[in-house]
Design a protein around this motif. Structure first.
Motif, PDB file in Angstrom:
ATOM      1  N   ALA A   1       0.837  -1.210   0.000  1.00 22.10           N
ATOM      2  CA  ALA A   1       0.000   0.000   0.000  1.00 22.10           C
ATOM      3  C   ALA A   1       0.866   1.252   0.000  1.00 22.10           C
ATOM      4  CB  ALA A   1      -0.920   0.010   1.222  1.00 22.10           C
ATOM      5  N   GLY A   2       2.045   1.147   0.584  1.00 19.23           N
ATOM      6  CA  GLY A   2       2.885   2.342   0.735  1.00 19.23           C
ATOM      7  C   GLY A   2       3.709   2.677  -0.485  1.00 19.23           C
ATOM      8  N   ARG A   3       3.994   1.691  -1.358  1.00 17.33           N
ATOM      9  CA  ARG A   3       4.946   2.014  -2.404  1.00 17.33           C
ATOM     10  C   ARG A   3       4.315   2.399  -3.740  1.00 17.33           C
ATOM     11  NH1 ARG A   3       5.066  -1.265  -5.879  1.00 17.33           N
ATOM     12  NH2 ARG A   3       6.641  -0.009  -6.908  1.00 17.33           N
ATOM     13  N   GLU A   4       3.297   1.659  -4.160  1.00 21.67           N
ATOM     14  CA  GLU A   4       2.734   1.929  -5.492  1.00 21.67           C
ATOM     15  C   GLU A   4       2.054   3.306  -5.537  1.00 21.67           C
ATOM     16  OE1 GLU A   4       3.220  -0.177  -7.957  1.00 21.67           O
ATOM     17  OE2 GLU A   4       1.417  -0.436  -9.185  1.00 21.67           O
ATOM     18  N   THR A   5       1.277   3.606  -4.471  1.00 24.73           N
ATOM     19  CA  THR A   5       0.569   4.882  -4.392  1.00 24.73           C
ATOM     20  C   THR A   5       1.561   6.045  -4.419  1.00 24.73           C
ATOM     21  OG1 THR A   5       0.649   4.431  -2.029  1.00 24.73           O
ATOM     22  CG2 THR A   5      -1.473   4.136  -3.107  1.00 24.73           C
ATOM     23  N   THR A   6       2.603   5.935  -3.605  1.00 23.96           N
ATOM     24  CA  THR A   6       3.550   7.046  -3.495  1.00 23.96           C
ATOM     25  C   THR A   6       4.367   7.171  -4.781  1.00 23.96           C
ATOM     26  OG1 THR A   6       3.641   6.413  -1.170  1.00 23.96           O
ATOM     27  CG2 THR A   6       5.155   8.121  -1.867  1.00 23.96           C
TER      28      THR A   6
ATOM     29  N   GLU B   1       7.199  12.336   2.057  1.00 23.33           N
ATOM     30  CA  GLU B   1       7.913  11.828   0.870  1.00 23.33           C
ATOM     31  C   GLU B   1       7.630  12.705  -0.347  1.00 23.33           C
ATOM     32  OE1 GLU B   1       8.049   7.526   0.006  1.00 23.33           O
ATOM     33  OE2 GLU B   1       6.723   7.354   1.731  1.00 23.33           O
ATOM     34  N   LEU B   2       6.373  13.132  -0.479  1.00 20.48           N
ATOM     35  CA  LEU B   2       6.018  13.941  -1.653  1.00 20.48           C
ATOM     36  C   LEU B   2       6.668  15.314  -1.568  1.00 20.48           C
ATOM     37  CD1 LEU B   2       2.232  13.003  -2.086  1.00 20.48           C
ATOM     38  CD2 LEU B   2       4.222  12.046  -3.243  1.00 20.48           C
ATOM     39  N   GLU B   3       6.559  15.963  -0.409  1.00 20.32           N
ATOM     40  CA  GLU B   3       7.161  17.299  -0.268  1.00 20.32           C
ATOM     41  C   GLU B   3       8.660  17.236  -0.566  1.00 20.32           C
ATOM     42  OE1 GLU B   3       6.456  19.845   3.010  1.00 20.32           O
ATOM     43  OE2 GLU B   3       4.311  19.390   3.133  1.00 20.32           O
TER      44      GLU B   3
END
Ligand code: HEM
Length: 397
Positions: free
Chosen positions: A235-240, A355-357
């Motif tokens: 859930a944490g890797r594909e979305t991000t 992570e996005l910022e």
């Protein structure tokens, strides 16, 4: 009502939900569709209905329900068999989620920021050393998202592609049950060995804490622990990954905003929120089943029927987000549902935001002339997976 249309509906523009969502939302609050598995389910796309159903105790996330609306046979059978906590109800869900909660607080995430920034910088160093063009998805986004969650867990980071493939196959809409279970089986075998080692030699990582505080005490069993680690990584890797790549593409298409961001880093937070809303990459992850007869805006959904609560539909509801397809970081309404809502709301949201910022900031600062090599209209879209994304995104600088 005529023949139920086929679902999922493909996106045609990477920055907007499938065009048919607007028609669905304007037509009926709940609409029956035919899934690739052959099953029927209701899709719900208005903001108020999606939020209400995500918070409704009469709506179950348990994948063992016969009409659980998984998009692929592989996903349906492995979710029912492995029971990752995203696909369970209280009290099992509450017990597992509590075990993880302390690991995902805003404070924990703040402590991770220097390490995440250094890692993003090192990926850009590599991009510069390789020279343009590079594929931002494989060289930056996938590595940033996957290494972050693996490091947090204490899982070795020497084979990031392995986790990309496991996610693809286990969540792929075309995978058979055997293919999906085999992919997950490879991952579980690796976790099994790691758990054995942590039982005798615990370290400082999350996996060690889960093993010592929860497995060794009997609060969870080994199978539950493995599926919890597995779903958190998946859930944490594909979305991000999708958000890093597509978000960068949106920014590059808005050069005035990039100039404003460089001058005022405080704009970064609102920009990330608006990108999460606009792109809504986890659109059809919330799959549910009605456990009682429900009234969805006047439409009766009978007990036992599957429900797909469309996050991109809700986040593009013009009654809540005027002119929804416009990218506007100055919007006053930030109550998007890109991370879901209710008891299953994304546990990694603070980490994902960080992570996005960091990714956008480092890319724009280190590569002032960053640009897409192909026009947005030519990017190859990935419509066959639980998370929407692009296959590759060549960039130069
Ligand atoms: C921008 C990136 C992300 C997006 C858009 C996203 C989206 C979502 C959504 C919509 C849900 C709710 C699904 C449902 O209601 O059925 C969810 C749950 C979850 N997410 Fe995320 N997520 C992101 C990043 C992450 C990260 C970085 C992690 C962990 C490292 C993570 C771990 C989880 C887990 C474990 C759940 C299940 C929570 C539960 O069932 O209680 N996600 N995510």
């Amino acid at each position: 009502m005529g023949t139920p249309p086929a679902f999922p509906l493909p996106r045609t523009c990477p920055f907007a939900p499938p065009p048919d969502y607007a028609r669905l939302r304007d037509g009926q609050p709940a609409f029956q569709v035919r899934l690739p598995t052959g099953a029927l389910a209701w899709v719900v796309s208005r903001y108020a209905d999606v939020r209400a159903l995500l918070a409704d105790p009469q709506v179950s996330a348990d994948a063992r329900h016969p009409s659980f609306p998984a998009m692929g046979v592989g996903e349906r059978e492995t979710a029912a068999r492995n029971r990752p906590f995203i696909r369970t109800d209280p009290p099992d869900h509450t017990r597992i989620r509590r075990m993880l909660q302390a690991e995902f607080t805003a404070r924990r995430v703040r402590d991770m920021v220097p390490g995440l920034t250094a890692f993003a910088e090192s990926l850009v160093d590599e991009m510069i050393a390789t020279g343009p063009p590079v594929d931002l998805v494989s060289v930056f986004a996938n590595r940033m998202s996957t290494a972050t969650v693996l490091n947090l867990m204490g899982v070795p980071t020497d084979n990031l592609e392995f986790f990309r493939d496991v996610t693809r196959i286990s969540g792929g809409r075309g995978s058979t049950a055997e293919e999906a279970q085999a992919a997950l089986g490879n991952m579980f075998r690796m976790f099994n060995e790691l758990i054995d080692r942590r039982l005798t030699e615990p370290g400082e990582d999350l996996l060690s804490r889960l093993v010592v505080n929860h497995l060794a005490t009997g609060a969870v069993n080994r199978q539950e622990l493995m599926s919890t680690i597995g779903i958190t990584i998946v859930a944490g890797r594909e979305t991000t990954t999708s958000m890093i790549a597509l978000g960068t593409a949106v920014l590059l298409e808005n050069p005035d905003l990039v100039t404003a961001l460089r001058a005022d880093p405080a704009l970064l937070g609102p920009t990330v929120e608006e990108l999460l809303r606009l792109l809504s990459v986890a659109d059809s992850i919330p799959l549910r089943v009605a456990t009682a007869d429900l009234d969805v805006g006047g439409v009766r959904v009978p007990a036992g029927d599957g429900l797909i609560l469309l996050l991109a539909g809700a986040n593009h509801d013009p009654g809540v987000f005027p002119d929804p397809e416009r990218f506007d970081p100055h919007r006053t309404n930030r109550h998007h549902v890109a991370f879901g809502f209710g008891i299953h709301q994304c546990i990694g949201a603070s980490l994902a935001r960080a992570e996005l910022e960091i990714s956008y900031e480092v890319l724009l600062r280190r590569l002032p002339d960053l640009r897409l090599v192909v026009p947005v209209a030519e990017l190859e879209l990935r419509n066959d997976s639980a998370t929407f994304g692009v296959e590759a995104m060549p960039v130069a600088w």
